[in-house]
Design an enzyme around this catalytic site. Structure first.
Site, PDB file in Angstrom:
ATOM      1  N   GLU A  55       1.469   6.590  -7.028  1.00 10.40           N
ATOM      2  CA  GLU A  55       0.400   7.517  -7.405  1.00 10.40           C
ATOM      3  C   GLU A  55       0.814   8.967  -7.196  1.00 10.40           C
ATOM      4  O   GLU A  55       0.486   9.837  -8.022  1.00 10.40           O
ATOM      5  CB  GLU A  55      -0.867   7.200  -6.616  1.00 10.40           C
ATOM      6  CG  GLU A  55      -1.562   5.953  -7.099  1.00 10.40           C
ATOM      7  CD  GLU A  55      -2.924   5.760  -6.473  1.00 10.40           C
ATOM      8  OE1 GLU A  55      -3.339   6.615  -5.658  1.00 10.40           O
ATOM      9  OE2 GLU A  55      -3.578   4.772  -6.814  1.00 10.40           O
ATOM     10  N   GLU A  96       0.825  -1.214   0.000  1.00 13.08           N
ATOM     11  CA  GLU A  96       0.000   0.000   0.000  1.00 13.08           C
ATOM     12  C   GLU A  96       0.859   1.264   0.000  1.00 13.08           C
ATOM     13  O   GLU A  96       0.536   2.251  -0.678  1.00 13.08           O
ATOM     14  CB  GLU A  96      -0.925  -0.003   1.223  1.00 13.08           C
ATOM     15  CG  GLU A  96      -1.913   1.118   1.237  1.00 13.08           C
ATOM     16  CD  GLU A  96      -2.872   1.092   0.056  1.00 13.08           C
ATOM     17  OE1 GLU A  96      -3.113   2.175  -0.513  1.00 13.08           O
ATOM     18  OE2 GLU A  96      -3.362   0.008  -0.301  1.00 13.08           O
TER      19      GLU A  96
END
Length: 99
Positions: free
Chosen positions: A42, A35
């Site tokens: 991103e 994660e």
């Protein structure tokens, strides 16, 4: 020199408990790292591309998200393998495996 039976039983139990403990920690750590890597990818893509649309940016974000999904799938698979005996007890069918 022969060692007593209780020595092997307790050592085996201790080793299993240590492996289960470290296995659970490793599984949770694996998902959290996936994660974090997804968030980093991103953020870098958003800083690089900005407001405009880019197919490669979309592909990078999709691949990072797929990596997180894969990590969670692996996590649940390993958890199911490690915690399988406890699931049988929870379901009430643990007496089938008495030797």
């Amino acid at each position: 020199m022969l060692l007593p039976y209780w020595f092997f039983g307790s050592a085996f139990t201790f080793i299993c408990r240590v492996l289960i403990g470290y296995g659970l920690r490793l599984v949770f750590f694996f998902a959290i790292v996936a994660e974090i890597l997804n968030t980093i990818i991103e953020a870098i893509v958003d800083l690089t591309v900005g407001d405009r649309y880019d197919d490669l940016a979309k592909l990078a974000k999709d691949v990072a998200a797929a990596g997180v999904v894969f990590a969670v799938f692996i996590e649940f698979t390993i958890l199911a393998i490690i915690l399988q005996p406890y699931f049988w007890v929870w379901l009430g069918i643990h007496n089938l495996f008495n030797y």
